[in-house]
Design an enzyme around this catalytic site. Structure first.
Site, PDB file in Angstrom:
ATOM      1  N   PRO A  72       0.805  -1.302   0.065  1.00 16.40           N
ATOM      2  CA  PRO A  72      -0.129  -0.031   0.019  1.00 16.40           C
ATOM      3  C   PRO A  72       1.063   1.233   0.059  1.00 16.40           C
ATOM      4  O   PRO A  72       1.966   1.432   0.570  1.00 16.40           O
ATOM      5  CB  PRO A  72      -0.865  -0.199   1.314  1.00 16.40           C
ATOM      6  N   HIS A  73       0.298   2.211  -0.590  1.00 13.21           N
ATOM      7  CA  HIS A  73       1.035   3.426  -0.802  1.00 13.21           C
ATOM      8  C   HIS A  73       0.361   4.711  -0.841  1.00 13.21           C
ATOM      9  O   HIS A  73      -0.809   4.598  -1.350  1.00 13.21           O
ATOM     10  CB  HIS A  73       2.379   3.153  -1.888  1.00 13.21           C
ATOM     11  N   GLY A  74       0.981   6.020  -0.557  1.00 11.48           N
ATOM     12  CA  GLY A  74       0.339   7.403  -0.892  1.00 11.48           C
ATOM     13  C   GLY A  74       1.230   8.196  -0.696  1.00 11.48           C
ATOM     14  O   GLY A  74       2.510   8.141  -0.391  1.00 11.48           O
ATOM     15  N   TYR A  95      -0.897   9.693  -7.586  1.00 11.32           N
ATOM     16  CA  TYR A  95       0.352   9.613  -8.228  1.00 11.32           C
ATOM     17  C   TYR A  95       1.079  11.214  -8.468  1.00 11.32           C
ATOM     18  O   TYR A  95       1.976  11.214  -9.101  1.00 11.32           O
ATOM     19  CB  TYR A  95       0.510   8.743  -9.416  1.00 11.32           C
TER      20      TYR A  95
END
Lengths: 154, 600
Positions: A65-67, B512
């Protein structure tokens, strides 16, 4: 990019107990909040928003998971090895037991993606993953990761 | 007299048998099979076992007939959807591309051999077209899976560029044999082109309709039907040619039309055609191999190889890049299309024309063309798969192996009866239901037949019979396929992460950190991808968006993206390395050219 700038031994949860994807992310957000001094809710919201676009479960029991967070001063990782795998809506439908959470500053642009692909590459190596699964303590997991990334870079 | 007859038949049959057996060798070693056919001819020929054959006229006659059979079949086996997908770029390659290649080649040949620009262009036209048989065969046996768009482009190009090369060759031979010069070029040749291709196209369409009509209306005997179609197709070829059109174009178009007309008994016709095409290819290559006289190759070997290298590394890539430039192909794809410029039997066949036209130095032309074809088959044919992998154009197999049989249904062209064998680990064996539209009708388990409704969960080894519309088999294949082994580079191909194509593109941009324009901000991810891919997303397509790349993982029967991946890899640098190396390769070739020239 040195892998050691992405995560510190203190950010590794070697035997996290959780029964759902949400609980895993919640506990990891708590850990991240401790490390970077940002509200836990903001962190959780960011990563859940990313999960809405599609699960970050990349298969073989691994999720990344990322952000992006406003006003974060550096890329920060938190790693958890779960005691029991949980369902993560991954594409291969396998439950997940290794989770690498990666938070990046809003302004980090390409570095964010580089860090992500570094983590993805690390966790694609079957030997590394098997070793990480076999360890119960943060120190061994950390040194396995560091060793594997420096070997691959060479 | 009678003994002679038997002897000729025996020798001929043995040669065909040898060629057919060599196919076993080909699949084992990945050799271009056509090269083996050609070699059998060469070995048996005048400089090998000593079989004398120098009847150029007969060779041309047989070769032409064989080519007509091959072209009809290649049209017949091309689904119209494939044709549509690649028609515009492929036809550009097949016309302007052939012309461009011939002109560039002509300049180089004139410069290297000092034979005159026209003669050079004639040689260029002779080796101007890619060989359908070689391209189809090598794409099939190389074991690589290419993206649909590239595969279709290559197949359609190779199927349609022969008429152009044939036209150019004939026009130039006529010009040279009448001693005409540049002033005769121009209008008359252009008119000739319009007439040949126009007539060819019209005759092909009419012929295709005629063939389809015959098959639909006449109830000929089952065994006779394929023969009838073969005869009709050759009649279309001959009639068009007699009327001054391009018979080759006509016979391809007729095949394309008939093959897509939804004929009954299409599977058995296809099988027959396939066999005939094999035979035609074997005979064509054998005869051309027999006709050649390798001992005369010495004189032209070096210039022949240099010209082949020029064709492979400069003329074709330049022509291909020009032709594909407006169609938005990526550079890697353009490079690959350039590499699959396999020359084959048609080039050797056309090289007979100058001999028949009694042009000065025509035997040298034939030998040079022969050397060029050999070089191309060896160099490009053998490396095709590795180049595709190197340029990262192969896609992982979409599904695991399927065991499926198509059965013919009398009087039902819009439905097929399919039989699948249930394989271990396939979705149906692990509990997925077969959708209603597939009309699962019968299950055969352990030799006993039962109705699908009563068969319960399908078990490995069951045979299931389904009665469906031809639109659906690709979807069913997924259900019956064994689980696809995950290849190592899958993630590279499909992206590290999944994204939901129905999500808003704006949230992706937010996650992003990149900007979209106002229109795209309102779209879903699938819509943005489709827009950036020119409206026709297909499996494996990649759409760069902001700093990431979105990849089509799956489309449904209507071409809507239902599953997408996200790749983090920044644009690859292998291409840059490649361009750098070919750049230096070109200058090395340039030096080589200068070297040979000064030696002359």
């Amino acid at each position: 990019m040195d892998f050691r700038t992405l995560i510190e031994p203190a950010a590794i949860l070697p035997a996290l107990k959780a029964t759902s994807k949400r609980q895993v992310l919640q506990d990891m957000a708590t850990k991240a909040a401790e490390l970077i001094g940002r509200p836990e809710r903001e962190i959780l919201e960011t990563i859940l928003n990313r999960e809405k676009l599609g699960s970050t479960g990349v298969g073989n029991g691994i999720a990344i998971p990322h952000g992006k967070l406003l006003e974060l001063d550096r890329i920060t990782g938190v790693f958890a090895r779960l005691q029991k795998p949980v369902d993560f809506d991954a594409l291969d439908e396998e439950p997940v037991d290794l989770v690498f959470l990666l938070l990046a500053p809003e302004s980090s642009g390409a570095d964010h993606l580089k860090a992500l692909s570094k983590v993805a590459r690390l966790l694609r190596d079957p030997d590394t993953v098997a070793k990480i699964r076999s360890f119960q303590d943060a120190g061994s997991i950390y040194s396995t990761m560091v060793r594997s990334t420096t070997q691959n870079a060479a | 007299m009678l003994e002679d007859l038997y002897l000729v038949i025996l020798v001929g049959t043995v040669l065909v048998l040898l060629a057919a057996f060599s196919s076993l060798l080909a699949s084992r070693f990945g050799t271009p099979l056509l090269l083996l056919f050609l070699s059998v001819g060469l070995i048996a020929g005048t400089d090998g076992l000593g079989l004398e054959f120098d009847n150029a006229g007969l060779a041309y006659f047989i070769g032409t007939l064989a080519l007509a059979v091959i072209l009809f079949d290649s049209g017949f086996q091309t689904p119209i959807s494939t044709f549509r997908q690649a028609a515009a770029p492929a036809l550009t390659l097949a016309t302007i591309g052939v012309l461009g290649t011939s002109i560039l080649f002509g300049i180089a040949a004139d410069w290297l051999l000092g034979i005159g620009l026209f003669e050079g262009m004639l040689l260029g036209a002779i080796v101007g077209s890619t060989d359908a048989a070689a391209v189809f065969f090598l794409l099939k046996t190389s074991g690589i899976v290419l993206r649909d768009r590239i595969r279709s482009l290559l197949e359609i190009e190779s199927g349609t560029n022969d008429p152009m090369a044939i036209f150019l060759t004939i026009a130039l031979v006529e010009l040279l044999s009448t001693g005409g010069g540049f002033e005769q070029l121009g209008l008359s040749v252009l008119l000739g082109f319009v007439q040949q291709m126009g007539l060819g196209l019209v005759a092909g369409l009419l012929g295709g309709r005629g063939i389809a009509f015959f098959i639909a209306k006449l109830s000929v005997d089952r065994g006779l039907l394929p023969i009838l179609i073969l005869a009709l197709s050759i009649a279309v070829f001959a009639l068009t040619g007699a009327l001054g059109g391009s018979g080759f174009l006509a016979v391809y178009v007729a095949g394309l039309y008939a093959g897509n007309a939804g004929l009954k008994r299409a599977p058995s016709i296809r099988r027959f055609q396939e066999g005939m095409t094999w035979l035609a290819q074997i005979i064509m290559f054998l005869i051309l191999g027999l006709l050649a006289t390798p001992r005369n190759f010495d004189a032209i070997l070096i210039p022949g190889i240099i010209l082949a290298l020029f064709l492979i590394f400069i003329a074709r890539p330049v022509a291909v890049s020009m032709c594909l430039w407006p169609f938005g192909f990526r550079r890697r794809e353009t490079l690959f299309v350039s590499w699959v410029g396999l020359r084959g039997a048609v080039s050797i066949l056309l090289a007979i024309l100058p001999i028949l036209g009694e042009i000065e130095g025509s035997y040298a032309f034939f030998n040079i063309a022969f050397v060029i074809v050999l070089t191309s088959l060896l160099l490009q044919g053998w490396t095709l798969a590795s180049v595709a992998r190197w340029l990262r154009l192969t896609v992982p197999p979409r599904i695991g192996p399927v065991e499926k049989f198509e059965l013919e249904l009398p009087g039902a062209a819009d439905h097929e009866l399919l039989s699948y064998r249930v394989v271990e680990g396939s979705p149906v064996a692990t509990g997925s239901r077969v959708p209603r539209w597939a009309r699962p009708s019968l299950v055969i388990r352990n030799g006993r037949s039962m109705r699908y409704q009563y068969a319960g969960r399908l078990q490995p080894g069951d045979h299931v019979y389904l009665f469906i519309s031809p639109r659906f088999p690709p979807l069913l294949d997924r259900l019956f396929a064994s689980r696809t082994p995950v290849a190592e580079d899958d993630e590279e191909f499909f992206g590290e992460f999944t994204v939901n194509p129905d999500s808003q593109a704006s949230s992706l941009a937010e996650a992003y950190g990149f900007e979209l324009d106002d229109t795209e901000n309102e779209m879903t991810i699938a819509e943005v991808m489709s827009r950036r891919l020119g409206g026709y997303p297909s499996y494996g397509d990649r759409a760069p968006i902001g700093p990431v790349e979105l990849i089509v993982r799956e489309t449904d029967a209507d071409g809507v993206i239902v599953s997408a991946g996200l790749s983090l890899s920044p644009p690859d640098d292998t291409l840059l390395t490649f361009l750098r190396t070919t750049g230096s390769g070109r200058s090395a070739l340039g030096r080589l050219f200068k070297g040979t020239r000064s030696k002359d």
